[in-house]
Scaffold this motif. Structure first.
Motif, PDB file in Angstrom:
ATOM      1  N   ASP A   1       0.726  -1.077  -0.178  1.00  0.00           N
ATOM      2  CA  ASP A   1      -0.128   0.004  -0.080  1.00  0.00           C
ATOM      3  C   ASP A   1       0.876   1.154  -0.069  1.00  0.00           C
ATOM      4  OD1 ASP A   1       1.113  -0.255   2.444  1.00  0.00           O
ATOM      5  OD2 ASP A   1      -1.045   0.102   3.579  1.00  0.00           O
ATOM      6  N   ALA A   2       2.176   1.087  -0.186  1.00  0.00           N
ATOM      7  CA  ALA A   2       2.941   2.515  -0.131  1.00  0.00           C
ATOM      8  C   ALA A   2       2.595   3.200  -1.322  1.00  0.00           C
ATOM      9  CB  ALA A   2       4.395   1.984  -0.605  1.00  0.00           C
ATOM     10  N   GLU A   3       2.826   4.572  -1.294  1.00  0.00           N
ATOM     11  CA  GLU A   3       2.342   5.704  -2.205  1.00  0.00           C
ATOM     12  C   GLU A   3       3.543   5.426  -3.225  1.00  0.00           C
ATOM     13  OE1 GLU A   3       2.002  10.421  -2.614  1.00  0.00           O
ATOM     14  OE2 GLU A   3       1.049   9.563  -0.693  1.00  0.00           O
ATOM     15  N   LEU A   4       3.503   5.274  -4.491  1.00  0.00           N
ATOM     16  CA  LEU A   4       4.609   4.995  -5.462  1.00  0.00           C
ATOM     17  C   LEU A   4       4.101   5.754  -6.645  1.00  0.00           C
ATOM     18  CD1 LEU A   4       4.550   0.960  -5.190  1.00  0.00           C
ATOM     19  CD2 LEU A   4       6.256   2.764  -4.346  1.00  0.00           C
ATOM     20  N   PRO A   5       5.116   6.231  -7.384  1.00  0.00           N
ATOM     21  CA  PRO A   5       4.878   7.153  -8.667  1.00  0.00           C
ATOM     22  C   PRO A   5       4.363   6.286  -9.845  1.00  0.00           C
ATOM     23  CG  PRO A   5       7.096   6.945  -8.440  1.00  0.00           C
ATOM     24  CD  PRO A   5       6.548   6.337  -7.159  1.00  0.00           C
ATOM     25  N   GLU A   6       3.226   6.756 -10.330  1.00  0.00           N
ATOM     26  CA  GLU A   6       2.664   6.072 -11.379  1.00  0.00           C
ATOM     27  C   GLU A   6       2.431   6.637 -12.821  1.00  0.00           C
ATOM     28  OE1 GLU A   6      -0.786   3.808 -10.673  1.00  0.00           O
ATOM     29  OE2 GLU A   6      -0.584   4.142  -8.544  1.00  0.00           O
ATOM     30  N   LEU A   7       2.142   6.132 -13.796  1.00  0.00           N
ATOM     31  CA  LEU A   7       2.245   6.933 -14.925  1.00  0.00           C
ATOM     32  C   LEU A   7       0.872   7.849 -14.929  1.00  0.00           C
ATOM     33  CD1 LEU A   7       4.507   5.096 -15.984  1.00  0.00           C
ATOM     34  CD2 LEU A   7       3.302   4.950 -18.299  1.00  0.00           C
ATOM     35  N   PRO A   8       0.908   9.049 -15.490  1.00  0.00           N
ATOM     36  CA  PRO A   8      -0.427   9.707 -15.594  1.00  0.00           C
ATOM     37  C   PRO A   8      -1.236   9.192 -16.713  1.00  0.00           C
ATOM     38  CG  PRO A   8       1.257  10.907 -16.776  1.00  0.00           C
ATOM     39  CD  PRO A   8       1.965   9.833 -16.127  1.00  0.00           C
ATOM     40  N   GLU A   9      -2.363   9.891 -16.573  1.00  0.00           N
ATOM     41  CA  GLU A   9      -3.356   9.728 -17.725  1.00  0.00           C
ATOM     42  C   GLU A   9      -2.831  10.303 -19.136  1.00  0.00           C
ATOM     43  OE1 GLU A   9      -6.443   7.988 -17.843  1.00  0.00           O
ATOM     44  OE2 GLU A   9      -6.086   7.381 -15.803  1.00  0.00           O
ATOM     45  N   PRO A  10      -2.861   9.835 -20.188  1.00  0.00           N
ATOM     46  CA  PRO A  10      -2.653  10.420 -21.363  1.00  0.00           C
ATOM     47  C   PRO A  10      -3.549  11.524 -21.808  1.00  0.00           C
ATOM     48  CG  PRO A  10      -2.807   8.050 -21.787  1.00  0.00           C
ATOM     49  CD  PRO A  10      -3.263   8.385 -20.050  1.00  0.00           C
ATOM     50  N   ASP A  11      -3.507  12.409 -22.849  1.00  0.00           N
ATOM     51  CA  ASP A  11      -4.605  13.143 -23.122  1.00  0.00           C
ATOM     52  C   ASP A  11      -5.652  12.414 -23.755  1.00  0.00           C
ATOM     53  OD1 ASP A  11      -3.040  15.572 -22.639  1.00  0.00           O
ATOM     54  OD2 ASP A  11      -2.235  15.718 -24.734  1.00  0.00           O
ATOM     55  N   ALA A  12      -6.668  12.645 -23.610  1.00  0.00           N
ATOM     56  CA  ALA A  12      -7.783  12.118 -24.064  1.00  0.00           C
ATOM     57  C   ALA A  12      -8.018  11.645 -25.304  1.00  0.00           C
ATOM     58  CB  ALA A  12      -9.365  12.667 -23.582  1.00  0.00           C
ATOM     59  N   GLU A  13      -7.385  12.629 -26.285  1.00  0.00           N
ATOM     60  CA  GLU A  13      -7.285  12.436 -27.723  1.00  0.00           C
ATOM     61  C   GLU A  13      -6.644  11.153 -28.032  1.00  0.00           C
ATOM     62  OE1 GLU A  13      -6.315  15.391 -26.655  1.00  0.00           O
ATOM     63  OE2 GLU A  13      -8.480  15.977 -26.554  1.00  0.00           O
ATOM     64  N   LEU A  14      -5.431  10.843 -27.154  1.00  0.00           N
ATOM     65  CA  LEU A  14      -4.510   9.616 -27.432  1.00  0.00           C
ATOM     66  C   LEU A  14      -4.944   8.155 -27.311  1.00  0.00           C
ATOM     67  CD1 LEU A  14      -1.716   9.474 -28.418  1.00  0.00           C
ATOM     68  CD2 LEU A  14      -0.944   9.686 -26.062  1.00  0.00           C
ATOM     69  N   VAL A  15      -6.072   8.201 -26.426  1.00  0.00           N
ATOM     70  CA  VAL A  15      -6.623   7.024 -25.911  1.00  0.00           C
ATOM     71  C   VAL A  15      -8.101   6.605 -26.209  1.00  0.00           C
ATOM     72  CG1 VAL A  15      -4.865   6.554 -24.096  1.00  0.00           C
ATOM     73  CG2 VAL A  15      -7.286   7.904 -23.656  1.00  0.00           C
ATOM     74  N   ALA A  16      -8.587   5.244 -26.422  1.00  0.00           N
ATOM     75  CA  ALA A  16      -9.653   5.083 -27.009  1.00  0.00           C
ATOM     76  C   ALA A  16     -10.665   4.670 -25.533  1.00  0.00           C
ATOM     77  CB  ALA A  16      -9.737   3.535 -27.795  1.00  0.00           C
ATOM     78  N   ARG A  17      -9.859   4.571 -24.506  1.00  0.00           N
ATOM     79  CA  ARG A  17     -10.589   4.378 -23.120  1.00  0.00           C
ATOM     80  C   ARG A  17      -9.972   4.759 -21.981  1.00  0.00           C
ATOM     81  NH1 ARG A  17      -7.889   0.492 -21.319  1.00  0.00           N
ATOM     82  NH2 ARG A  17      -7.439  -1.391 -22.481  1.00  0.00           N
ATOM     83  N   ALA A  18     -10.355   4.786 -20.811  1.00  0.00           N
ATOM     84  CA  ALA A  18      -9.704   5.070 -19.697  1.00  0.00           C
ATOM     85  C   ALA A  18      -8.532   4.090 -19.656  1.00  0.00           C
ATOM     86  CB  ALA A  18     -10.486   5.201 -18.469  1.00  0.00           C
ATOM     87  N   VAL A  19      -7.632   4.674 -18.907  1.00  0.00           N
ATOM     88  CA  VAL A  19      -6.219   3.639 -18.383  1.00  0.00           C
ATOM     89  C   VAL A  19      -6.885   2.540 -17.371  1.00  0.00           C
ATOM     90  CG1 VAL A  19      -4.166   3.600 -17.446  1.00  0.00           C
ATOM     91  CG2 VAL A  19      -4.638   5.504 -19.364  1.00  0.00           C
ATOM     92  N   HIS A  20      -6.384   1.421 -17.713  1.00  0.00           N
ATOM     93  CA  HIS A  20      -6.620   0.504 -16.488  1.00  0.00           C
ATOM     94  C   HIS A  20      -5.364   0.426 -15.696  1.00  0.00           C
ATOM     95  CE1 HIS A  20      -9.720  -1.874 -19.201  1.00  0.00           C
ATOM     96  NE2 HIS A  20     -10.057  -0.530 -18.646  1.00  0.00           N
ATOM     97  N   ARG A  21      -5.382   0.152 -14.519  1.00  0.00           N
ATOM     98  CA  ARG A  21      -4.215   0.244 -13.456  1.00  0.00           C
ATOM     99  C   ARG A  21      -4.427  -0.999 -12.358  1.00  0.00           C
ATOM    100  NH1 ARG A  21      -1.755   5.432 -13.264  1.00  0.00           N
ATOM    101  NH2 ARG A  21      -2.885   6.800 -14.520  1.00  0.00           N
ATOM    102  N   TRP A  22      -3.407  -1.663 -12.307  1.00  0.00           N
ATOM    103  CA  TRP A  22      -3.709  -2.767 -11.180  1.00  0.00           C
ATOM    104  C   TRP A  22      -2.312  -2.848 -10.332  1.00  0.00           C
ATOM    105  CZ3 TRP A  22      -4.209  -3.927 -16.597  1.00  0.00           C
ATOM    106  CH2 TRP A  22      -5.471  -4.125 -17.100  1.00  0.00           C
ATOM    107  N   ARG A  23      -2.388  -3.264  -9.362  1.00  0.00           N
ATOM    108  CA  ARG A  23      -1.126  -3.463  -8.249  1.00  0.00           C
ATOM    109  C   ARG A  23      -1.192  -4.968  -7.915  1.00  0.00           C
ATOM    110  NH1 ARG A  23       0.838   0.672  -3.892  1.00  0.00           N
ATOM    111  NH2 ARG A  23       0.627   2.045  -5.448  1.00  0.00           N
ATOM    112  N   PHE A  24      -0.046  -5.332  -7.987  1.00  0.00           N
ATOM    113  CA  PHE A  24       0.301  -6.880  -7.426  1.00  0.00           C
ATOM    114  C   PHE A  24       1.329  -7.093  -6.598  1.00  0.00           C
ATOM    115  CE2 PHE A  24      -1.712  -7.163 -11.708  1.00  0.00           C
ATOM    116  CZ  PHE A  24      -2.597  -8.058 -11.540  1.00  0.00           C
ATOM    117  N   GLU A  25       1.554  -7.842  -5.638  1.00  0.00           N
ATOM    118  CA  GLU A  25       2.413  -8.202  -4.717  1.00  0.00           C
ATOM    119  C   GLU A  25       3.217  -9.475  -5.506  1.00  0.00           C
ATOM    120  OE1 GLU A  25       2.779 -10.464  -0.609  1.00  0.00           O
ATOM    121  OE2 GLU A  25       1.183  -9.399  -0.898  1.00  0.00           O
ATOM    122  N   VAL A  26       4.586  -9.477  -5.558  1.00  0.00           N
ATOM    123  CA  VAL A  26       5.416 -10.385  -6.078  1.00  0.00           C
ATOM    124  C   VAL A  26       5.269 -11.505  -5.060  1.00  0.00           C
ATOM    125  CG1 VAL A  26       7.672 -11.180  -6.905  1.00  0.00           C
ATOM    126  CG2 VAL A  26       6.629  -8.939  -7.549  1.00  0.00           C
TER     127      VAL A  26
END
Length: 86
Positions: A58-83
């Motif tokens: 649950d650490a606060e980690l840097p993530e990629l931002p949302e791209p401009d809406a014109e660049l994507v066909a839908r909202a970005v999906h994000r997941w977090r996993f534990e190795v």
């Protein structure tokens, strides 16, 4: 503990190469470097970036931002996993 953050987006029609370049640039400029980073592409003009971090789940980690809406066909999906070990 190692945490993997996954960021996946689908490019707008005809913009797959542009989304891939954007994601690569964003991943290289995160405010802190991950332990490991991979950028992948898939059919359907999808781009996936996985970053690995030496951190608690649950650490606060840097993530990629949302791209401009014109660049994507839908909202970005994000997941977090534990190795986990084998």
């Amino acid at each position: 503990m190692t945490v993997a953050l996954m960021w996946e987006a689908r490019a707008a029609e005809g913009r797959a190469d542009e989304l891939l370049a954007w994601a690569r640039a964003q991943a290289r400029t995160l405010p802190a470097p991950p332990v490991r980073r991979e950028t992948l592409r898939a059919p359907g003009d999808r781009v996936l970036v996985i970053t690995w971090w030496d951190a608690e789940f649950d650490a606060e980690l840097p993530e990629l931002p949302e791209p401009d809406a014109e660049l994507v066909a839908r909202a970005v999906h994000r997941w977090r996993f534990e190795v986990v070990g084998e």
